[in-house]
Design a protein around this motif. Structure first.
Motif, PDB file in Angstrom:
ATOM      1  N   THR A 114       0.823  -1.264   0.104  1.00 14.48           N
ATOM      2  CA  THR A 114       0.021  -0.028  -0.102  1.00 14.48           C
ATOM      3  C   THR A 114       0.780   1.072   0.063  1.00 14.48           C
ATOM      4  OG1 THR A 114      -1.623  -1.199   1.322  1.00 14.48           O
ATOM      5  CG2 THR A 114      -2.007   1.146   1.074  1.00 14.48           C
ATOM      6  N   ALA A 115       0.273   2.110  -0.835  1.00 12.54           N
ATOM      7  CA  ALA A 115       1.200   3.638  -0.861  1.00 12.54           C
ATOM      8  C   ALA A 115       1.441   4.141   0.770  1.00 12.54           C
ATOM      9  CB  ALA A 115       0.646   4.418  -1.795  1.00 12.54           C
ATOM     10  N   PRO A 116       2.780   4.477   1.205  1.00  9.78           N
ATOM     11  CA  PRO A 116       2.456   5.147   2.448  1.00  9.78           C
ATOM     12  C   PRO A 116       1.590   6.351   2.621  1.00  9.78           C
ATOM     13  CG  PRO A 116       4.887   4.679   1.604  1.00  9.78           C
ATOM     14  CD  PRO A 116       3.781   4.334   0.267  1.00  9.78           C
ATOM     15  N   ILE A 117       1.462   7.053   1.715  1.00 11.32           N
ATOM     16  CA  ILE A 117       0.750   8.446   1.757  1.00 11.32           C
ATOM     17  C   ILE A 117      -0.967   8.043   2.022  1.00 11.32           C
ATOM     18  CG2 ILE A 117      -0.071   8.528  -0.726  1.00 11.32           C
ATOM     19  CD1 ILE A 117       0.714  11.401   1.346  1.00 11.32           C
ATOM     20  N   ALA A 118      -1.158   6.595   1.423  1.00 12.18           N
ATOM     21  CA  ALA A 118      -2.609   6.201   1.517  1.00 12.18           C
ATOM     22  C   ALA A 118      -2.681   5.577   3.175  1.00 12.18           C
ATOM     23  CB  ALA A 118      -3.053   5.236   0.596  1.00 12.18           C
ATOM     24  N   LEU A 119      -1.795   4.983   3.631  1.00 12.92           N
ATOM     25  CA  LEU A 119      -1.629   4.399   5.132  1.00 12.92           C
ATOM     26  C   LEU A 119      -1.685   5.712   5.920  1.00 12.92           C
ATOM     27  CD1 LEU A 119       0.923   1.553   4.854  1.00 12.92           C
ATOM     28  CD2 LEU A 119      -1.725   1.382   5.089  1.00 12.92           C
ATOM     29  N   GLY A 120      -1.052   6.722   5.567  1.00 10.57           N
ATOM     30  CA  GLY A 120      -1.261   7.949   6.435  1.00 10.57           C
ATOM     31  C   GLY A 120      -2.506   8.467   6.536  1.00 10.57           C
ATOM     32  N   TYR A 121      -3.224   8.449   5.409  1.00 15.15           N
ATOM     33  CA  TYR A 121      -4.759   9.003   5.523  1.00 15.15           C
ATOM     34  C   TYR A 121      -5.492   8.079   6.258  1.00 15.15           C
ATOM     35  CZ  TYR A 121      -3.623  13.201   2.775  1.00 15.15           C
ATOM     36  OH  TYR A 121      -3.062  14.225   2.293  1.00 15.15           O
ATOM     37  N   LEU A 122      -5.322   6.815   5.980  1.00 15.11           N
ATOM     38  CA  LEU A 122      -6.017   5.833   6.558  1.00 15.11           C
ATOM     39  C   LEU A 122      -5.728   5.908   8.342  1.00 15.11           C
ATOM     40  CD1 LEU A 122      -7.792   3.139   6.796  1.00 15.11           C
ATOM     41  CD2 LEU A 122      -5.683   1.795   6.693  1.00 15.11           C
ATOM     42  N   GLY A 123      -4.652   6.130   8.764  1.00 16.00           N
ATOM     43  CA  GLY A 123      -4.308   6.430  10.136  1.00 16.00           C
ATOM     44  C   GLY A 123      -4.997   7.512  10.779  1.00 16.00           C
ATOM     45  N   LEU A 124      -5.043   8.641   9.770  1.00 16.16           N
ATOM     46  CA  LEU A 124      -5.867   9.952  10.323  1.00 16.16           C
ATOM     47  C   LEU A 124      -7.404   9.360  10.908  1.00 16.16           C
ATOM     48  CD1 LEU A 124      -5.609  12.827  10.308  1.00 16.16           C
ATOM     49  CD2 LEU A 124      -6.460  13.056   8.160  1.00 16.16           C
ATOM     50  N   THR A 125      -7.911   8.479  10.002  1.00 16.07           N
ATOM     51  CA  THR A 125      -9.262   7.814  10.255  1.00 16.07           C
ATOM     52  C   THR A 125      -9.248   7.132  11.444  1.00 16.07           C
ATOM     53  OG1 THR A 125      -9.241   6.021   8.710  1.00 16.07           O
ATOM     54  CG2 THR A 125      -9.909   8.076   7.805  1.00 16.07           C
ATOM     55  N   ILE A 126      -7.990   6.330  11.697  1.00 13.79           N
ATOM     56  CA  ILE A 126      -7.966   5.497  12.937  1.00 13.79           C
ATOM     57  C   ILE A 126      -7.866   6.174  13.964  1.00 13.79           C
ATOM     58  CG2 ILE A 126      -6.816   3.569  13.930  1.00 13.79           C
ATOM     59  CD1 ILE A 126      -6.284   2.714  11.181  1.00 13.79           C
ATOM     60  N   PHE A 127      -6.903   7.142  14.012  1.00 14.63           N
ATOM     61  CA  PHE A 127      -6.494   8.078  15.213  1.00 14.63           C
ATOM     62  C   PHE A 127      -7.299   9.300  15.339  1.00 14.63           C
ATOM     63  CE2 PHE A 127      -3.032   5.204  14.409  1.00 14.63           C
ATOM     64  CZ  PHE A 127      -2.693   4.443  15.623  1.00 14.63           C
ATOM     65  N   HIS A 128      -8.053   9.780  14.602  1.00 13.13           N
ATOM     66  CA  HIS A 128      -8.674  11.063  14.930  1.00 13.13           C
ATOM     67  C   HIS A 128      -9.352  11.167  16.321  1.00 13.13           C
ATOM     68  CE1 HIS A 128     -11.571  14.402  13.980  1.00 13.13           C
ATOM     69  NE2 HIS A 128     -11.030  14.535  13.093  1.00 13.13           N
ATOM     70  N   GLU A 129      -9.241  12.279  16.702  1.00 13.20           N
ATOM     71  CA  GLU A 129      -9.383  12.600  18.145  1.00 13.20           C
ATOM     72  C   GLU A 129     -10.965  12.385  18.495  1.00 13.20           C
ATOM     73  OE1 GLU A 129      -7.500  16.024  19.491  1.00 13.20           O
ATOM     74  OE2 GLU A 129      -5.492  15.225  18.824  1.00 13.20           O
ATOM     75  N   GLU A 130     -11.902  12.834  17.486  1.00 12.33           N
ATOM     76  CA  GLU A 130     -13.145  12.821  17.690  1.00 12.33           C
ATOM     77  C   GLU A 130     -13.888  11.819  17.173  1.00 12.33           C
ATOM     78  OE1 GLU A 130     -14.784  15.117  19.588  1.00 12.33           O
ATOM     79  OE2 GLU A 130     -13.062  16.239  19.748  1.00 12.33           O
ATOM     80  N   ILE A 131     -13.652  11.334  15.900  1.00 11.26           N
ATOM     81  CA  ILE A 131     -14.391  10.286  15.274  1.00 11.26           C
ATOM     82  C   ILE A 131     -13.616   9.186  14.786  1.00 11.26           C
ATOM     83  CG2 ILE A 131     -16.183  11.832  14.612  1.00 11.26           C
ATOM     84  CD1 ILE A 131     -14.897  11.850  11.734  1.00 11.26           C
ATOM     85  N   GLY A 132     -12.220   9.010  15.374  1.00 11.46           N
ATOM     86  CA  GLY A 132     -11.437   8.153  14.851  1.00 11.46           C
ATOM     87  C   GLY A 132     -11.849   6.806  15.612  1.00 11.46           C
ATOM     88  N   ALA A 133     -11.423   5.513  15.075  1.00 11.71           N
ATOM     89  CA  ALA A 133     -11.783   4.160  15.469  1.00 11.71           C
ATOM     90  C   ALA A 133     -11.272   3.936  16.875  1.00 11.71           C
ATOM     91  CB  ALA A 133     -11.420   3.004  14.536  1.00 11.71           C
TER      92      ALA A 133
END
Length: 291
Positions: A114-133
């Motif tokens: 997987t492209a690192p930039i895509a994993l970074g944005y995926l991490g953004l959805t995982i660790f988001h402070e309000e709506i992250g997983a």
């Protein structure tokens, strides 16, 4: 030149042109730029070693170097250790009893492609402070104080480390697994006559035999981690403040945001020298072990 030789030359010509245009020319041109005060669209001025001297008096240079070293130490150590553990688990004789082994191997290696930039944005959805997983699960479990992944300096660094480990552990796993599967069975059959301890067999047989593989993986991971840019860029944008701004990120900001191409080239060559020195020390240590 014979016709047959000309045909051979034509076949290798695209590869030669690719190397010249996208490797040798940029390398030499950036070396030239590092000796100039050069801004995109501006007039160049020869300053000899001025850019290199500026780097060692630049507080941001030392800041991003410390951040990068933190990622190198944590990411490389954890990915190699986890890769070794997984490789040992999958190389044991009991592996035939594990159902769906090929499926698990495929799942383990997916992040690597997987492209690192895509994993970074995926991490953004995982660790988001309000709506992250992660915080959503913690909130559901009753935790009142949730981690501020992108506001806290160390939590932001941990988030980047976890995403990078997720991506590169499969690489270490595959390389070390290949090394383990190439070891001769006769050595272990002879060792069984002396000891039945799995730890002793690992410490005195397996580990020394695969040490060159581990050294190679460590060097490759170290070089790759020194260049880390995509994940901090997409996950934290270098924040909070400069807490997750890596060396490559600083080169990107200097050269492509501030258009100071001369100083950015000097920074890039300093990084190249650092990686060469580290790689040479690793290879020297490896030669000393096996001499």
């Amino acid at each position: 030149m014979a016709k047959k030789d000309r045909v051979k030359f034509l076949f290798v010509m695209p590869g030669i042109l690719w190397v010249i245009l996208f490797t040798i020319f940029p390398l030499l041109y950036s070396l030239r730029l590092s000796f100039f005060h050069s801004r995109l669209g501006g007039e160049e001025r020869f300053i000899w070693l001025g850019n290199f001297a500026r780097a060692f008096t630049d507080y941001r240079f030392w800041s991003v170097l410390k951040v990068t070293i933190f990622f190198v130490v944590c990411d490389v150590a954890l990915t190699v250790i986890l890769g070794l553990i997984l490789a040992l688990l999958f190389s044991r004789p009991l592996k035939r009893a594990i159902h769906g082994q090929r499926f698990f191997r495929s799942v383990f290696t997916m992040p690597m492609f997987t492209a690192p930039i895509a994993l970074g944005y995926l991490g953004l959805t995982i660790f988001h402070e309000e709506i992250g997983a992660v915080n959503t699960v913690l909130r559901a479990l009753g935790f009142l104080k949730l981690p501020a992944w992108f506001s806290n300096i160390w939590l932001a660094r941990i988030a980047i480390t976890l995403v990078d480990i997720w991506q590169w552990t499969p690489f270490c796993f595959l390389v070390i697994l290949a090394g383990l599967q190439s070891l001769p069975d006769e050595v272990y059959e002879a060792a069984v006559l002396d000891t039945s301890s799995g730890w002793d067999m690992f410490r005195f047989i397996t580990l020394p035999l695969i040490a060159p593989v581990i050294f190679t993986v460590t060097i490759l991971r170290m070089v790759e981690t020194f260049k880390i840019l995509d994940i901090p860029f997409s996950l934290t944008s270098g924040g909070p403040g400069m807490a997750t701004q890596t060396y490559s990120y600083y080169i990107y900001l200097t050269g492509l945001r501030n258009f100071n191409t001369g100083y950015a080239s000097a920074l890039a060559y300093i990084l190249l020298v650092i990686m060469l020195l580290i790689s040479m020390s690793f290879f020297r240590r490896l030669r000393q072990i096996y001499e």
